[in-house]
Design an enzyme around this catalytic site. Structure first.
Site, short mmCIF file in Angstrom:
data_model
loop_
_atom_site.label_atom_id
_atom_site.label_comp_id
_atom_site.label_asym_id
_atom_site.label_seq_id
_atom_site.Cartn_x
_atom_site.Cartn_y
_atom_site.Cartn_z
N GLY A 289 16.79 -9.38 -44.58
CA GLY A 289 15.58 -10.19 -44.53
C GLY A 289 14.90 -10.36 -45.87
N THR B 13 18.03 -17.07 -45.42
CA THR B 13 17.11 -18.17 -45.13
C THR B 13 16.65 -18.89 -46.39
OG1 THR B 13 16.37 -17.04 -43.13
CG2 THR B 13 14.93 -18.75 -44.00
N SER C 221 28.22 -14.42 -41.26
CA SER C 221 27.71 -13.68 -40.10
C SER C 221 28.43 -14.10 -38.83
CB SER C 221 26.21 -13.95 -39.93
OG SER C 221 25.99 -15.27 -39.46
N ASP D 136 29.24 -10.20 -41.74
CA ASP D 136 27.90 -9.66 -41.53
C ASP D 136 27.45 -9.72 -40.07
OD1 ASP D 136 25.60 -8.50 -42.75
OD2 ASP D 136 24.55 -10.41 -42.60
N HIS D 137 26.64 -8.74 -39.68
CA HIS D 137 26.00 -8.68 -38.36
C HIS D 137 27.01 -8.90 -37.22
CE1 HIS D 137 21.81 -7.92 -39.11
NE2 HIS D 137 21.80 -8.82 -40.08
#
Length: 282
Positions: free
Chosen positions: A212, A236, A50, A84-85
């Site tokens: 998520g 996470t 990310s 990513d992101h």
């Protein structure tokens, strides 16, 4: 084996009615754990880095990208490398040279019109260089630096009609949607809107992406894949496993100073987590 493109892995998963998991890489141990978990599960996977991870590494993309790519090439599992992101156009423009086959360009913080404009420009630039481009519509909360967001609040979830127009006007290859999950969840309690997932699947011609996923229970992930989700992002959950194993080791070895002694169980905990998520993909 050689790196496989994200687009190839996602297309194959969609054609076969299964999911493909994408795992966030922060350290070398993350990359090694993802490769080990994929080999253990006998399944393909995506290693994704990310923009926040790049910032952690001093804003330099090439060192962490080269390390992740080297781990992926040394693996016997089919693995892809994804950026990513990405909110920074400058970082987007580094992706191709750094060896990425795909980028998630994230203009979701902007209003709809600006999201479409910026994403369409990113897609045009990326497609000229053979990059597969993912984008986001809706509000998947929990991102670093953002206030908490109720994943089921009015206006948060992705609207299927708006999604159809967004995909048409931007030309994206995949769409991350808000359907009840949230980033950075450490407990797996998220409840997804599976009817909405099905409506989005029918509304847009590109694969759907669930961000998520660390906070989504196993049965919800299986059902989401069955409803039409294809790319399942996990970050996470790896950090939770890693940190828990490191804490346990240090609690029992208070005087040790060799980082290999606690990084090894941390890496193994992440590999087991990767294998567990891959088993849910169908």
């Amino acid at each position: 084996m050689p790196l496989v493109s994200t687009g190839e892995l996602v297309s194959a998963a969609q054609a076969e009615g299964r999911g493909i998991a994408a795992f966030n890489v922060i350290t070398l141990e993350h990359a090694e754990a993802i490769a080990a978990g994929a080999e253990r599960a006998g399944a393909p996977a995506i290693l994704q880095i990310s923009e926040n991870a790049v910032k952690f590494h001093g804003g330099r993309l090439s060192p962490v990208a080269a390390a992740a790519a080297a781990v992926a090439r040394a693996s016997s599992a089919p693995l892809a490398l994804h950026l990513d992101h990405v909110e920074s156009v400058e970082l987007l423009h580094q992706a191709h040279e750094a060896g990425f086959g795909s980028v998630m360009f994230d203009a979701s913080k902007q209003d709809y019109e600006e999201n479409v404009r910026a994403t369409a420009e990113a897609v045009a630039w990326g497609h000229e260089r053979g990059l597969w481009i993912e984008a986001e519509l809706g509000k998947v909360g929990g991102k670093a630096g953002e206030p908490p967001l109720d994943a089921h609040a009015p206006g948060v979830r992705t609207d299927p009609d708006e999604a159809a127009g967004y995909v048409r006007d931007t030309g994206v290859d995949a769409l991350a949607v808000a359907v009840g999950s949230s980033h950075a969840m450490t407990e797996r309690t998220a409840a997804l809107d599976h009817a909405l997932i099905s409506r989005l699947r029918d509304a847009v011609p590109v694969p759907l992406v669930l961000h998520g996923s660390s906070g989504v229970p196993d049965h919800e992930i299986r059902r989401a894949v069955a409803s039409g989700m294809v790319k399942i992002n996990v970050g996470t959950a790896l950090n939770t496993a890693f940190t828990g194993a490191v804490r346990a080791h240090l609690a029992e070895n208070a005087t040790g100073v060799d980082p290999r002694r606690y990084l090894a169980p941390g890496r193994e905990a992440m590999a087991a987590t990767v294998a567990g998520f891959l088993a849910l993909m169908g």
